[in-house]
Design an enzyme around this catalytic site. Structure first.
Site, PDB file in Angstrom:
ATOM      1  N   ASP A  37      27.634  -0.078  20.953  1.00 15.66           N
ATOM      2  CA  ASP A  37      26.983   0.156  22.377  1.00 15.66           C
ATOM      3  C   ASP A  37      26.511   1.427  22.504  1.00 15.66           C
ATOM      4  O   ASP A  37      26.580   2.313  21.853  1.00 15.66           O
ATOM      5  CB  ASP A  37      28.498   0.226  23.135  1.00 15.66           C
ATOM      6  CG  ASP A  37      28.442   0.521  24.705  1.00 15.66           C
ATOM      7  OD1 ASP A  37      27.552  -0.309  25.490  1.00 15.66           O
ATOM      8  OD2 ASP A  37      28.469   1.708  25.200  1.00 15.66           O
ATOM      9  N   GLU A  60      22.542  -1.832  20.655  1.00 16.03           N
ATOM     10  CA  GLU A  60      22.054  -2.035  21.901  1.00 16.03           C
ATOM     11  C   GLU A  60      21.244  -0.834  22.322  1.00 16.03           C
ATOM     12  O   GLU A  60      21.531   0.341  22.420  1.00 16.03           O
ATOM     13  CB  GLU A  60      23.098  -2.200  23.143  1.00 16.03           C
ATOM     14  CG  GLU A  60      22.782  -2.147  24.457  1.00 16.03           C
ATOM     15  CD  GLU A  60      23.579  -1.326  25.476  1.00 16.03           C
ATOM     16  OE1 GLU A  60      23.656  -1.921  26.711  1.00 16.03           O
ATOM     17  OE2 GLU A  60      24.427  -0.377  25.002  1.00 16.03           O
TER      18      GLU A  60
END
Length: 463
Positions: free
Chosen positions: A212, A239
């Site tokens: 993340d 990400e």
């Protein structure tokens, strides 16, 4: 600390990943059989760690504010629920992927001034229910904090989002009055604890990791955590949100260095924006014949492809990137039909409060929509077969997969005749009102209706 490029490893990519965004672990367990039957080979679940929870429920973003890595205890379930989910999915040959949040810890400035994680209050809870928390423990000593003040960068909010140093050292915050999320240092203790966490999850059978907010981590930090041993036998992807592909500022500042400095996968935001420009902004479909060749898609073996991610419908800043339903369907047809990348299919439990044309939560049951399931079936049948464009234009794109499968997208206002390779083909999926099925066999050519998409396979491939 010294660093070197992450050792090259083979990415263990699966066929199609279901992003069960903010699903409770027991809900994933409940639907395990249906998930496998729909053709998914992996399920990505929200961060398995300890985060704030309340009896009346908490917001999805609180799952992305860690209090402790050593225990799974949040609104979605606990370590026991997680173990059960993993075991049941394994019975159905479905891998478990997890979100990991390594940039920051929870913003608890409204409760306390120190930076011990977990807090003294939580450590006391551990002590008072020692037997229970020992059962929930993944690793470590729950009588001591995981992190202390020396593990955090001095606080300052990110203001210039195109300055890599600031983005990777500042705090993500909601404004000048928000102290923001405490940013972890890249130091020996932080790297050690994060590797302990990953190792403990791998021991539970986890086969994939989504990093993340990877753009907020320094390349050194990523390289040190995801070393050769940690990266072995798992699929890892970051990400890194960008506004497009090669030559775009965010791509050059954040995604390009990550791709060069690691062998890990990444969300294919370049391809997403290429699809968005075509399907939402009306650029020619012919632009999607080979986007990788012009820097508008990632390499086939590193890309996580998608039509929507959890940030797009759940954050105001990205809401304008939600495609119309028909265009999202076209995008799924394209990424599940093409050669390259690992498709990620998004589902939530109505966190965004956006409804579909039937006035129902738009993405709640999207994962097992019959058309989407048929597209997944096509993807699984055509895995690794080469792609060849047969016809393209402003409003249509037709390509084959080694002459065994055909994908056709026609967003125009008139039907389109499509010439077929030799052989007999059956409709696996058609989005037109007629809804052609595998019982219809065609040779030489077929007609795709206006504003629809279709997938055909050689008739002998359907049992």
């Amino acid at each position: 600390m010294t660093t070197s490029n992450t050792t090259k490893t083979t990415i263990k990519a699966t066929n199609v990943i279901l992003h069960a965004f903010d699903w409770p672990y027991n809900r994933v367990t409940q639907y395990a059989k249906d998930i496998a039957k729909s053709g998914y080979k992996a399920v990505l679940v929200s961060p398995p760690l300890k985060s704030y929870k309340h009896e009346s429920g908490t917001q999805w973003w609180q799952r992305y504010q860690p209090q402790d890595y050593r225990v799974i205890d949040n609104q979605l379930g606990n370590t026991q629920d997680f173990r059960t989910m993993t075991a049941v999915l394994k019975e159905h040959d479905v891998h478990v992927y997890v979100d990991v949040v390594f940039n920051h810890m929870a913003n608890e400035s409204y409760l306390r001034d120190d930076l011990n994680f977990p807090s003294d209050q939580i450590l006391d809870e551990y002590k008072q229910s020692a037997e229970n928390y020992e059962k929930l423990k993944l690793f470590g000593d729950l009588t001591k904090p995981l992190f202390s003040e020396r593990d955090f960068i001095k606080a300052f909010p990110i203001k210039n989002w195109t300055d890599p140093w600031e983005v990777q050292h500042g705090r993500i915050s909601g404004g000048n009055e928000d102290p923001g999320l405490p940013t972890l240092k890249c130091n020996e203790n932080v790297v050690k604890q994060q590797k302990n966490y990953i190792t403990s999850l791998k021991q539970l059978g986890i086969k994939g990791f989504r990093i993340d907010a990877a753009k907020h981590l320094t390349l050194e930090h990523i390289q040190l955590v995801w070393d050769k041993n940690i990266s072995a036998d798992v699929h890892i992807f970051g990400e890194i949100i960008t506004d497009g592909g090669a030559t775009k500022e965010e791509y050059e500042l954040f995604l390009a260095p990550y791709l060069k400095g690691t062998s890990l996968g990444a969300y294919d935001f370049p391809l997403f924006h290429a699809m968005y420009n075509v399907f939402e902004k009306g650029q020619p479909l012919a632009e999607l014949d080979n986007p990788y060749s012009v820097g508008q898609a990632l390499a086939y073996d590193r890309a996580i492809t998608f039509a929507i991610t959890h940030d797009i419908p759940n954050n105001d800043v990205f809401l304008d990137q939600v495609m119309e339903e028909r265009n999202e369907l076209f995008a799924y047809c394209y990424i599940l039909g093409r050669d390259g990348g690992v498709p990620l299919i998004y589902s939530d439990l109505d966190t965004s409060k956006i409804n579909n044309t039937n006035d129902l939560p738009r993405w709640k049951d999207r994962w097992n929509d019959p058309l989407l399931v048929q597209m997944i079936s096509f993807h699984n049948l055509m895995q690794c077969l080469p792609m060849k464009v047969l016809d393209k234009g402003k409003d249509h794109l037709v390509f084959s997969r080694d002459d065994k499968g055909i994908v056709a997208i026609n967003r125009g206002c008139e039907p389109l005749k499509v010439e077929l390779p030799s052989g007999e083909f059956s409709f696996l999926m058609s989005s037109d009102e007629k809804g052609s099925t595998s019982s219809e066999v065609v040779t030489n050519q077929f007609t795709i209706e206006a504003q629809s998409c279709a997938m055909l396979v050689q008739a002998d491939m359907i049992s």
